[in-house]
Design a protein around this motif. Structure first.
Motif, PDB file in Angstrom:
ATOM      1  N   ALA A 131      35.153  17.066   2.407  1.00 30.16           N
ATOM      2  CA  ALA A 131      35.391  15.676   2.802  1.00 30.16           C
ATOM      3  C   ALA A 131      34.296  15.192   3.753  1.00 30.16           C
ATOM      4  O   ALA A 131      34.537  14.373   4.641  1.00 30.16           O
ATOM      5  CB  ALA A 131      36.767  15.551   3.447  1.00 30.16           C
ATOM      6  N   GLY A 132      33.089  15.703   3.557  1.00 30.17           N
ATOM      7  CA  GLY A 132      31.951  15.255   4.371  1.00 30.17           C
ATOM      8  C   GLY A 132      31.180  14.168   3.629  1.00 30.17           C
ATOM      9  O   GLY A 132      31.670  13.565   2.662  1.00 30.17           O
ATOM     10  N   GLY A 133      29.935  13.950   4.067  1.00 26.14           N
ATOM     11  CA  GLY A 133      29.104  12.905   3.480  1.00 26.14           C
ATOM     12  C   GLY A 133      28.832  13.136   1.996  1.00 26.14           C
ATOM     13  O   GLY A 133      28.861  12.191   1.193  1.00 26.14           O
ATOM     14  N   ALA A 134      28.587  14.376   1.619  1.00 25.88           N
ATOM     15  CA  ALA A 134      28.284  14.673   0.212  1.00 25.88           C
ATOM     16  C   ALA A 134      29.505  14.399  -0.656  1.00 25.88           C
ATOM     17  O   ALA A 134      29.387  13.851  -1.764  1.00 25.88           O
ATOM     18  CB  ALA A 134      27.841  16.127   0.078  1.00 25.88           C
ATOM     19  N   ASN A 154      40.586  19.460   1.220  1.00 25.75           N
ATOM     20  CA  ASN A 154      39.734  19.747   2.375  1.00 25.75           C
ATOM     21  C   ASN A 154      40.462  20.615   3.395  1.00 25.75           C
ATOM     22  O   ASN A 154      41.678  20.557   3.517  1.00 25.75           O
ATOM     23  CB  ASN A 154      39.288  18.441   3.053  1.00 25.75           C
ATOM     24  CG  ASN A 154      38.103  18.678   3.966  1.00 25.75           C
ATOM     25  OD1 ASN A 154      37.123  19.330   3.573  1.00 25.75           O
ATOM     26  ND2 ASN A 154      38.169  18.186   5.189  1.00 25.75           N
ATOM     27  N   ARG A 155      39.679  21.439   4.084  1.00 28.18           N
ATOM     28  CA  ARG A 155      40.253  22.307   5.119  1.00 28.18           C
ATOM     29  C   ARG A 155      41.012  21.459   6.133  1.00 28.18           C
ATOM     30  O   ARG A 155      42.153  21.733   6.447  1.00 28.18           O
ATOM     31  CB  ARG A 155      39.119  23.089   5.800  1.00 28.18           C
ATOM     32  CG  ARG A 155      39.559  23.921   6.968  1.00 28.18           C
ATOM     33  CD  ARG A 155      38.399  24.689   7.515  1.00 28.18           C
ATOM     34  NE  ARG A 155      37.335  23.818   8.050  1.00 28.18           N
ATOM     35  CZ  ARG A 155      36.265  24.253   8.685  1.00 28.18           C
ATOM     36  NH1 ARG A 155      36.077  25.552   8.829  1.00 28.18           N
ATOM     37  NH2 ARG A 155      35.362  23.409   9.137  1.00 28.18           N
ATOM     38  N   SER A 156      40.372  20.408   6.620  1.00 30.22           N
ATOM     39  CA  SER A 156      41.086  19.516   7.544  1.00 30.22           C
ATOM     40  C   SER A 156      41.705  18.390   6.700  1.00 30.22           C
ATOM     41  O   SER A 156      41.002  17.537   6.138  1.00 30.22           O
ATOM     42  CB  SER A 156      40.099  18.980   8.584  1.00 30.22           C
ATOM     43  OG  SER A 156      40.276  17.614   8.761  1.00 30.22           O
ATOM     44  N   ARG A 159      41.032  14.670   7.438  1.00 31.27           N
ATOM     45  CA  ARG A 159      39.759  14.129   6.947  1.00 31.27           C
ATOM     46  C   ARG A 159      39.873  13.754   5.458  1.00 31.27           C
ATOM     47  O   ARG A 159      39.310  12.761   5.010  1.00 31.27           O
ATOM     48  CB  ARG A 159      38.669  15.185   7.157  1.00 31.27           C
ATOM     49  CG  ARG A 159      37.317  14.597   7.410  1.00 31.27           C
ATOM     50  CD  ARG A 159      36.341  15.658   7.854  1.00 31.27           C
ATOM     51  NE  ARG A 159      34.997  15.127   7.891  1.00 31.27           N
ATOM     52  CZ  ARG A 159      33.902  15.875   7.835  1.00 31.27           C
ATOM     53  NH1 ARG A 159      34.011  17.195   7.772  1.00 31.27           N
ATOM     54  NH2 ARG A 159      32.717  15.324   7.871  1.00 31.27           N
ATOM     55  N   THR A 194      30.268  23.194   2.578  1.00 27.18           N
ATOM     56  CA  THR A 194      29.093  24.014   2.878  1.00 27.18           C
ATOM     57  C   THR A 194      29.347  25.485   2.518  1.00 27.18           C
ATOM     58  O   THR A 194      28.451  26.321   2.693  1.00 27.18           O
ATOM     59  CB  THR A 194      28.742  23.906   4.377  1.00 27.18           C
ATOM     60  OG1 THR A 194      29.937  24.113   5.129  1.00 27.18           O
ATOM     61  CG2 THR A 194      28.191  22.542   4.733  1.00 27.18           C
ATOM     62  N   MET A 197      26.793  28.398   1.002  1.00 28.15           N
ATOM     63  CA  MET A 197      25.393  28.264   1.463  1.00 28.15           C
ATOM     64  C   MET A 197      24.940  29.567   2.099  1.00 28.15           C
ATOM     65  O   MET A 197      25.761  30.277   2.690  1.00 28.15           O
ATOM     66  CB  MET A 197      25.317  27.197   2.562  1.00 28.15           C
ATOM     67  CG  MET A 197      25.056  25.807   2.085  1.00 28.15           C
ATOM     68  SD  MET A 197      25.177  24.655   3.474  1.00 28.15           S
ATOM     69  CE  MET A 197      23.581  24.880   4.238  1.00 28.15           C
ATOM     70  N   LEU A 218      27.313  21.637  -5.175  1.00 30.11           N
ATOM     71  CA  LEU A 218      26.240  20.868  -4.528  1.00 30.11           C
ATOM     72  C   LEU A 218      25.307  21.777  -3.736  1.00 30.11           C
ATOM     73  O   LEU A 218      24.178  21.408  -3.430  1.00 30.11           O
ATOM     74  CB  LEU A 218      26.843  19.808  -3.590  1.00 30.11           C
ATOM     75  CG  LEU A 218      27.063  18.425  -4.225  1.00 30.11           C
ATOM     76  CD1 LEU A 218      27.912  18.500  -5.463  1.00 30.11           C
ATOM     77  CD2 LEU A 218      27.641  17.460  -3.233  1.00 30.11           C
ATOM     78  N   GLY A 241      23.326  22.788  -7.613  1.00 29.74           N
ATOM     79  CA  GLY A 241      22.929  21.824  -6.588  1.00 29.74           C
ATOM     80  C   GLY A 241      21.461  21.429  -6.646  1.00 29.74           C
ATOM     81  O   GLY A 241      21.104  20.310  -6.263  1.00 29.74           O
TER      82      GLY A 241
HETATM   83  P1  NAP Z   1      29.391  17.978   6.048  1.00 25.07           P
HETATM   84  O1  NAP Z   1      29.485  16.489   6.187  1.00 25.07           O
HETATM   85  O2  NAP Z   1      29.089  18.806   7.236  1.00 25.07           O
HETATM   86  O3  NAP Z   1      30.810  18.487   5.435  1.00 25.07           O
HETATM   87  C1  NAP Z   1      31.080  19.865   5.335  1.00 25.07           C
HETATM   88  C2  NAP Z   1      32.343  20.099   4.512  1.00 25.07           C
HETATM   89  O4  NAP Z   1      32.494  21.520   4.346  1.00 25.07           O
HETATM   90  C3  NAP Z   1      33.626  19.587   5.177  1.00 25.07           C
HETATM   91  O5  NAP Z   1      34.514  19.137   4.191  1.00 25.07           O
HETATM   92  C4  NAP Z   1      34.155  20.856   5.861  1.00 25.07           C
HETATM   93  O6  NAP Z   1      35.552  20.851   6.049  1.00 25.07           O
HETATM   94  C5  NAP Z   1      33.795  21.899   4.818  1.00 25.07           C
HETATM   95  N1  NAP Z   1      33.764  23.236   5.399  1.00 25.07           N
HETATM   96  C6  NAP Z   1      32.849  23.748   6.272  1.00 25.07           C
HETATM   97  N2  NAP Z   1      33.174  25.027   6.588  1.00 25.07           N
HETATM   98  C7  NAP Z   1      34.309  25.318   5.905  1.00 25.07           C
HETATM   99  C8  NAP Z   1      35.140  26.484   5.821  1.00 25.07           C
HETATM  100  N3  NAP Z   1      34.857  27.595   6.511  1.00 25.07           N
HETATM  101  N4  NAP Z   1      36.232  26.441   5.007  1.00 25.07           N
HETATM  102  C9  NAP Z   1      36.529  25.305   4.299  1.00 25.07           C
HETATM  103  N5  NAP Z   1      35.791  24.179   4.353  1.00 25.07           N
HETATM  104  C10 NAP Z   1      34.680  24.181   5.146  1.00 25.07           C
HETATM  105  O7  NAP Z   1      28.324  18.385   4.948  1.00 25.07           O
HETATM  106  P2  NAP Z   1      27.744  17.489   3.752  1.00 25.07           P
HETATM  107  O8  NAP Z   1      26.589  16.723   4.230  1.00 25.07           O
HETATM  108  O9  NAP Z   1      28.872  16.770   3.118  1.00 25.07           O
HETATM  109  O10 NAP Z   1      27.166  18.629   2.780  1.00 25.07           O
HETATM  110  C11 NAP Z   1      28.019  19.518   2.081  1.00 25.07           C
HETATM  111  C12 NAP Z   1      27.183  20.430   1.181  1.00 25.07           C
HETATM  112  O11 NAP Z   1      26.566  19.659   0.149  1.00 25.07           O
HETATM  113  C13 NAP Z   1      26.027  21.139   1.913  1.00 25.07           C
HETATM  114  O12 NAP Z   1      25.934  22.450   1.402  1.00 25.07           O
HETATM  115  C14 NAP Z   1      24.799  20.344   1.508  1.00 25.07           C
HETATM  116  O13 NAP Z   1      23.613  21.124   1.509  1.00 25.07           O
HETATM  117  C15 NAP Z   1      25.180  19.963   0.082  1.00 25.07           C
HETATM  118  N6  NAP Z   1      24.467  18.772  -0.409  1.00 25.07           N
HETATM  119  C16 NAP Z   1      23.690  18.934  -1.506  1.00 25.07           C
HETATM  120  C17 NAP Z   1      23.031  17.841  -2.033  1.00 25.07           C
HETATM  121  C18 NAP Z   1      22.190  18.031  -3.261  1.00 25.07           C
HETATM  122  O14 NAP Z   1      21.380  17.152  -3.562  1.00 25.07           O
HETATM  123  N7  NAP Z   1      22.371  19.124  -3.978  1.00 25.07           N
HETATM  124  C19 NAP Z   1      23.158  16.581  -1.427  1.00 25.07           C
HETATM  125  C20 NAP Z   1      23.965  16.442  -0.306  1.00 25.07           C
HETATM  126  C21 NAP Z   1      24.622  17.570   0.202  1.00 25.07           C
HETATM  127  P3  NAP Z   1      36.205  20.200   7.391  1.00 25.07           P
HETATM  128  O15 NAP Z   1      36.220  18.716   7.162  1.00 25.07           O
HETATM  129  O16 NAP Z   1      37.563  20.781   7.433  1.00 25.07           O
HETATM  130  O17 NAP Z   1      35.314  20.619   8.536  1.00 25.07           O
END
Ligand code: NAP
Length: 277
Positions: A131-134, A154-156, A159, A194, A197, A218, A241
């Motif tokens: 539930a982040g930006g991606a 989503n974990r939270s 969100r 994430t 990763m 992703l 991704g």
């Molecule tokens: P973000 O805003 O930091 O969001 C992270 C997400 O991961 C949140 O939903 C978070 O849950 C969850 N998360 C983190 N640790 C966790 C765990 N231990 N257990 C369960 N859920 C967990 O990140 P983002 O910018 O959205 O990016 C997410 C991924 O997409 C990254 O790997 C990024 O590299 C990738 N991405 C790839 C592209 C591409 O072009 N391929 C483009 C954009 C992003 P909570 O809300 O509960 O913290």
């Protein structure tokens, strides 16, 4: 600076990890342009003043990465995608106006279109993890494509609930513990967390979905995540991704330099080699 040289850049803090210079400079060379793509390390405090002087610095536009995507949205005229996602990653000028979009939306769709043809045919139910930006870009893209039901896990949980407010009744927020139960009906499963990763825990998931389901991750570092490996081992079609990363770069290049670039196997191999370093 030479007047005829066209330039663009990626603005981030840090910006050293960005693969955008590799991708855009590959295309600049391939299409024989008199242009340059640079890396600009800019702190959050200095971002607004940097953007205000973007044109004076000779830039036709820019990519924006962490932590500036929300600020980029606020300081520009965003299109519908950037507005809906709540973040801009690509800036360009129309006359004197600094415009912005979020190319993760089209990057996600174009990657699936090219690597899993007809992935959206008859697709009604998707499960999106994260539930982040991606995840916001993915959910907006799926709604744009007409997907009727999106389970947002989503974990939270709180969100996840914000997604229903932002994107409406097609989004069904769910708790992490509900994931396995939701996979049976899903024709598309997307990892936008994430997890998986390099340096993070793996995504622990039991892929008990239909044989026709498609899996998209992703995460692009590592190139083949354990989710993609598990999907392929189960005979499911999968999109990684790196494909999304390459496809999301296309429109910025077109907007700045006027050439619609191609995502080729050669470009993919170049970025793969860099990720393996
Ligand atoms: P973000 O805003 O930091 O969001 C992270 C997400 O991961 C949140 O939903 C978070 O849950 C969850 N998360 C983190 N640790 C966790 C765990 N231990 N257990 C369960 N859920 C967990 O990140 P983002 O910018 O959205 O990016 C997410 C991924 O997409 C990254 O790997 C990024 O590299 C990738 N991405 C790839 C592209 C591409 O072009 N391929 C483009 C954009 C992003 P909570 O809300 O509960 O913290």
């Amino acid at each position: 600076m030479r007047q005829d040289l066209r330039a663009a850049c990626v603005i981030g803090w840090p910006a050293g990890h960005s693969r955008s210079p590799l991708i855009h400079n590959y295309w600049i060379k391939k299409y024989g342009l008199d242009a340059e793509y640079r890396r600009e390390e800019v702190t959050a405090e200095k971002f607004a003043s940097f953007i205000a002087k973007l044109r004076d610095k000779g830039y036709a536009g820019a990519n924006v990465t962490l932590p500036h995507k929300e600020a980029a949205l606020a300081l520009s005229k965003p299109d519908d995608r950037a507005e809906a996602v709540g973040a801009s990653n690509t800036l360009w000028f129309e006359g004197d106006t600094l415009c912005s979009t979020n190319t993760d939306v089209e990057g996600f769709l174009a990657n699936l279109d090219s690597s899993v043809p007809n992935w959206d045919r008859g697709l009604e139910t998707a499960v999106v993890l994260g539930a982040g930006g991606a995840a916001r870009a993915v959910v907006y893209a799926l709604i744009e494509r007409g997907v009727e039901r999106i389970h947002l896990v989503n974990r939270s949980f709180e969100r996840a609930q914000t997604f229903r407010k932002r994107f409406g009744p097609k989004v069904h927020p769910a708790r992490w513990t509900e994931m396995t139960g939701l996979l049976g009906a899903a024709r598309l499963v997307v990892n936008a967390t994430t997890l998986g990763m390099s340096g993070q825990r793996d995504l622990d998931i039991n892929l008990r979905c239909n044989d026709a389901a498609v899996v998209a991750d992703l995460v692009y570092d590592p190139l083949e995540t354990s989710l993609i490996k598990a999907a392929r081992a189960r005979g499911l079609r999968a999109a990684d991704g790196l494909g999304m990363l390459l496809h999301q770069a296309v429109r910025g290049f077109f907007l700045w330099f006027g050439v619609m670039p191609e995502v080729t196997a050669e470009l993919r191999a170049l970025v793969e080699a860099d990720l393996r370093k």
